[in-house]
Design a protein around this motif. Sequence first.
Motif, mmCIF file in Angstrom:
data_model
loop_
_atom_site.group_PDB
_atom_site.id
_atom_site.type_symbol
_atom_site.label_atom_id
_atom_site.label_comp_id
_atom_site.label_asym_id
_atom_site.label_seq_id
_atom_site.Cartn_x
_atom_site.Cartn_y
_atom_site.Cartn_z
ATOM 1 N N LEU A 347 0.826 -1.209 0.000
ATOM 2 C CA LEU A 347 0.000 0.000 0.000
ATOM 3 C C LEU A 347 0.854 1.250 0.000
ATOM 4 C CD1 LEU A 347 -2.310 -1.216 2.917
ATOM 5 C CD2 LEU A 347 -2.824 -1.388 0.470
ATOM 6 N N VAL A 348 0.335 2.296 -0.649
ATOM 7 C CA VAL A 348 0.987 3.606 -0.581
ATOM 8 C C VAL A 348 -0.043 4.652 -0.178
ATOM 9 C CG1 VAL A 348 2.765 3.061 -2.281
ATOM 10 C CG2 VAL A 348 0.627 4.076 -3.050
ATOM 11 N N LEU A 349 0.381 5.588 0.666
ATOM 12 C CA LEU A 349 -0.432 6.750 1.013
ATOM 13 C C LEU A 349 0.148 7.963 0.303
ATOM 14 C CD1 LEU A 349 -1.088 6.174 4.819
ATOM 15 C CD2 LEU A 349 -2.830 6.290 3.017
ATOM 16 N N LEU A 350 -0.741 8.764 -0.311
ATOM 17 C CA LEU A 350 -0.346 9.915 -1.108
ATOM 18 C C LEU A 350 -0.981 11.172 -0.542
ATOM 19 C CD1 LEU A 350 -1.257 8.310 -4.551
ATOM 20 C CD2 LEU A 350 1.012 8.336 -3.548
ATOM 21 N N ASP A 351 -0.207 12.246 -0.498
ATOM 22 C CA ASP A 351 -0.762 13.543 -0.112
ATOM 23 C C ASP A 351 -1.523 14.175 -1.267
ATOM 24 O OD1 ASP A 351 -0.092 13.652 2.511
ATOM 25 O OD2 ASP A 351 1.708 14.859 2.243
ATOM 26 N N SER A 352 -1.057 13.914 -2.479
ATOM 27 C CA SER A 352 -1.669 14.505 -3.670
ATOM 28 C C SER A 352 -1.738 13.456 -4.757
ATOM 29 C CB SER A 352 -0.860 15.707 -4.157
ATOM 30 O OG SER A 352 -1.251 16.088 -5.466
ATOM 31 N N LEU A 353 -2.881 13.391 -5.422
ATOM 32 C CA LEU A 353 -3.053 12.412 -6.483
ATOM 33 C C LEU A 353 -2.356 12.860 -7.760
ATOM 34 C CD1 LEU A 353 -4.484 9.685 -6.599
ATOM 35 C CD2 LEU A 353 -6.450 10.834 -7.609
ATOM 36 N N THR A 354 -2.484 14.122 -8.110
ATOM 37 C CA THR A 354 -1.887 14.597 -9.354
ATOM 38 C C THR A 354 -0.370 14.715 -9.245
ATOM 39 O OG1 THR A 354 -2.353 16.868 -8.676
ATOM 40 C CG2 THR A 354 -3.936 15.818 -10.149
ATOM 41 N N ASP A 355 0.130 15.054 -8.052
ATOM 42 C CA ASP A 355 1.579 15.135 -7.861
ATOM 43 C C ASP A 355 2.191 13.790 -7.478
ATOM 44 O OD1 ASP A 355 1.504 17.828 -8.394
ATOM 45 O OD2 ASP A 355 1.395 18.419 -6.286
ATOM 46 N N VAL A 356 1.345 12.817 -7.216
ATOM 47 C CA VAL A 356 1.783 11.467 -6.811
ATOM 48 C C VAL A 356 2.839 11.578 -5.708
ATOM 49 C CG1 VAL A 356 2.316 9.163 -7.684
ATOM 50 C CG2 VAL A 356 1.471 10.882 -9.273
ATOM 51 N N SER A 357 2.517 12.344 -4.692
ATOM 52 C CA SER A 357 3.453 12.590 -3.595
ATOM 53 C C SER A 357 3.295 11.514 -2.530
ATOM 54 C CB SER A 357 3.238 13.980 -3.004
ATOM 55 O OG SER A 357 1.874 14.176 -2.694
ATOM 56 N N VAL A 358 4.209 10.559 -2.519
ATOM 57 C CA VAL A 358 4.141 9.395 -1.648
ATOM 58 C C VAL A 358 4.658 9.767 -0.254
ATOM 59 C CG1 VAL A 358 4.986 7.046 -1.265
ATOM 60 C CG2 VAL A 358 4.411 7.815 -3.583
ATOM 61 N N THR A 359 3.866 9.460 0.777
ATOM 62 C CA THR A 359 4.309 9.736 2.153
ATOM 63 C C THR A 359 4.610 8.464 2.937
ATOM 64 O OG1 THR A 359 2.035 9.782 2.975
ATOM 65 C CG2 THR A 359 2.991 11.870 2.245
ATOM 66 N N THR A 360 3.871 7.400 2.641
ATOM 67 C CA THR A 360 4.000 6.166 3.418
ATOM 68 C C THR A 360 3.927 4.970 2.479
ATOM 69 O OG1 THR A 360 2.877 7.221 5.284
ATOM 70 C CG2 THR A 360 3.032 4.815 5.328
ATOM 71 N N VAL A 361 4.789 3.970 2.729
ATOM 72 C CA VAL A 361 4.800 2.757 1.919
ATOM 73 C C VAL A 361 4.776 1.552 2.847
ATOM 74 C CG1 VAL A 361 5.973 1.449 0.106
ATOM 75 C CG2 VAL A 361 6.194 3.946 0.175
ATOM 76 N N MET A 362 3.867 0.616 2.558
ATOM 77 C CA MET A 362 3.779 -0.647 3.295
ATOM 78 C C MET A 362 3.915 -1.801 2.320
ATOM 79 S SD MET A 362 0.562 0.280 5.819
ATOM 80 C CE MET A 362 0.752 -1.172 6.843
ATOM 81 N N ILE A 363 4.658 -2.804 2.703
ATOM 82 C CA ILE A 363 4.769 -4.039 1.931
ATOM 83 C C ILE A 363 4.418 -5.190 2.859
ATOM 84 C CG2 ILE A 363 6.296 -5.587 0.649
ATOM 85 C CD1 ILE A 363 7.882 -3.180 -0.276
ATOM 86 N N ASP A 364 3.457 -6.003 2.440
ATOM 87 C CA ASP A 364 2.940 -7.084 3.284
ATOM 88 C C ASP A 364 2.537 -6.557 4.661
ATOM 89 O OD1 ASP A 364 3.165 -9.075 1.366
ATOM 90 O OD2 ASP A 364 5.240 -9.528 1.898
ATOM 91 N N GLY A 365 1.946 -5.373 4.670
ATOM 92 C CA GLY A 365 1.429 -4.799 5.900
ATOM 93 C C GLY A 365 2.461 -4.179 6.808
ATOM 94 N N GLU A 366 3.723 -4.245 6.443
ATOM 95 C CA GLU A 366 4.787 -3.680 7.270
ATOM 96 C C GLU A 366 5.205 -2.321 6.729
ATOM 97 O OE1 GLU A 366 5.877 -5.047 10.025
ATOM 98 O OE2 GLU A 366 4.762 -6.935 9.803
ATOM 99 N N LEU A 367 5.395 -1.355 7.611
ATOM 100 C CA LEU A 367 5.889 -0.048 7.203
ATOM 101 C C LEU A 367 7.332 -0.188 6.735
ATOM 102 C CD1 LEU A 367 5.413 3.071 7.124
ATOM 103 C CD2 LEU A 367 6.449 3.140 9.403
ATOM 104 N N VAL A 368 7.610 0.201 5.483
ATOM 105 C CA VAL A 368 8.965 0.061 4.944
ATOM 106 C C VAL A 368 9.572 1.401 4.540
ATOM 107 C CG1 VAL A 368 8.702 -2.333 4.191
ATOM 108 C CG2 VAL A 368 8.032 -0.478 2.633
#
Length: 602
Positions: A347-368
């Motif tokens: 999963l990825v959390l984005l602040d902005s959809l058009t800027d695709v600004s990624v703030t948080t990334v999880m792989i298999d539920g773990e914060l990476v």
Amino acid sequence: MHNPFCKTKLSEISAALSQVATGRLPADTVIRGATLVNVCTCELEADVDVAVYGGRIALCGDAAHCIGPETRVVDARGRYLAPGFLDGHIHVESSMLSAGEYARAVIPHGTTGIYMDPHEICNVLGLDGVRWIMEDAARTPLKAMLTVPSCVPAVPGFEDTGAEVTPAMIRETMAWDSAVGLGEMMNFPGVLSGDARTHAIVDATLAAGKVVTGHYSVPETGRGLNAYVAAGIRCCHESTRAEDALAKMRLGMYAMLREGSAWRDLEEVIKSVTEHQVDSRFAVLVSDDAHPHTLAAHGHMDHILRCAIRLGLEPVRAIQMATINCAQCFRMDHELGSVTPGKCADLVLLDSLTDVSVTTVMIDGELVAENGRMTAPLPPYTYPERALHTMRVGGEVTPETFAIPSSKDAARVNVIEIIPNKVGNYRRIETLPCIGGAIQAAPAQDILKAAVFERHQATGNIGFGFVKGFGIRNGAMASTVAHDAHNLLVVGSNDRDMAAAANALIACGGGMAVARDGELLSVLPLPIAGLMSDRTAAEMSAAVSALAEAWRQIGCTISSPFMTMALIPLACLPELRLTDRGLVDCTAFRFLPLEAESGAEA
């Protein structure tokens, strides 16, 4: 197809996931209040919770009943939640980074999985090299799915490599846990002509129930493309025109729309979707290559998504092309590519959809990764000694080595004209001066001498040619990143500088070098197979910037010149290439003499 990269098999956790969804078992993590990028329906859903358990998604909706005393709750109000990004076609070696450092560079940008074709290291070290780079990747959270190199050498009979991949080897590798398919089948002439060896490699993959990835680089979209698709090849990243990509999609082939550091095709090929009323399910965004400066300064799939959105693609549709479409291409959408129950919690959390600004990334539920930095640990990995000693050039290299004899006062020669930021080139015929019984470069005409030295078996093979389009007036460049055989490529205005650049790389174990007036301006060592370094992306970006400055000092006028230069020997791309065996006409697939035949035109 089971995905061995997931933390847990669905079959081992399905009952527990159902219990979490009904509230009988608490979730490990609940993400609350996000705007969900639903790639299944191509829509945005407001105020959605996602419950995660055991590395997989249990519920999408209202997850208040899934929260227990130990549940980690992530407040995602005001942010977008999307599936982790997938790169459907990448050569990690092109980043000049080890697989571990590559993962460290791309994960913070939202990339959770890649489909890698390590045919660069395979051409140097064979399947041992593939094993080593996969071991390197396995120490990271990144899901590095292997597409086994199919064409080593790229076009048999036209070059010498450090290894060979046979149909028997393909049958063996299809049983590897990491293998999800076959790497790009560059020998499309072999497919079309019914070559038995080529089809044995394809058929071994199909028999294993895995995906054959493609490389169809000619503009013919009629019987040839149909024949290529009919052979079972599922996708292709070599479209350079919108009509190429559209034709592939219409035939049920996944068109991989490429935006790499050097091969900037997206502006044109995205028109296959933006200018036509077609379903985009068969379009996939890929990088193919990722230069360390691009990774450090711009990002990875998030950068490509921004480019696609800027070119007129609606953001959710763009994200589909970097998630579910890619997963479907590799028949892995039951595991990856969407935020839906049962899928891996990538999963990825984005602040902005058009800027695709990624703030948080999880792989298999773990914060990476968070706020642009990887938070997961990266254990060390050391490549074996054999991977660090791959320079075996037969004979001493001196300025005299580069002399090209001719009895004429002036010679009409076949010349390779590069196209900056494109994979293709042009065959030209130019008249060059002959001095002292040897054909000379003509910097005033923007024509340089080129040589390719076999560097794997010390055969002493050297192919000679001439190259146009770099803008260099005085100096030379050398590189062991020279697709796909990765022999020693040298290009320059004079023999002395060419010898200086070549000898620098022989001494340091491979890499890239620039020389002028007999002196070295810059050397970038790439000790792992002559292709990669274990330095970080930021360190490599700085080193490559120094190399680029040296290119500018000798007059180079194009961007990413070393990546364009690296394709000069790739004999599966039109029109004219130079290998250690000589000039190759890549439209007719025959060798050409250096001096043009009487009456020849180009």
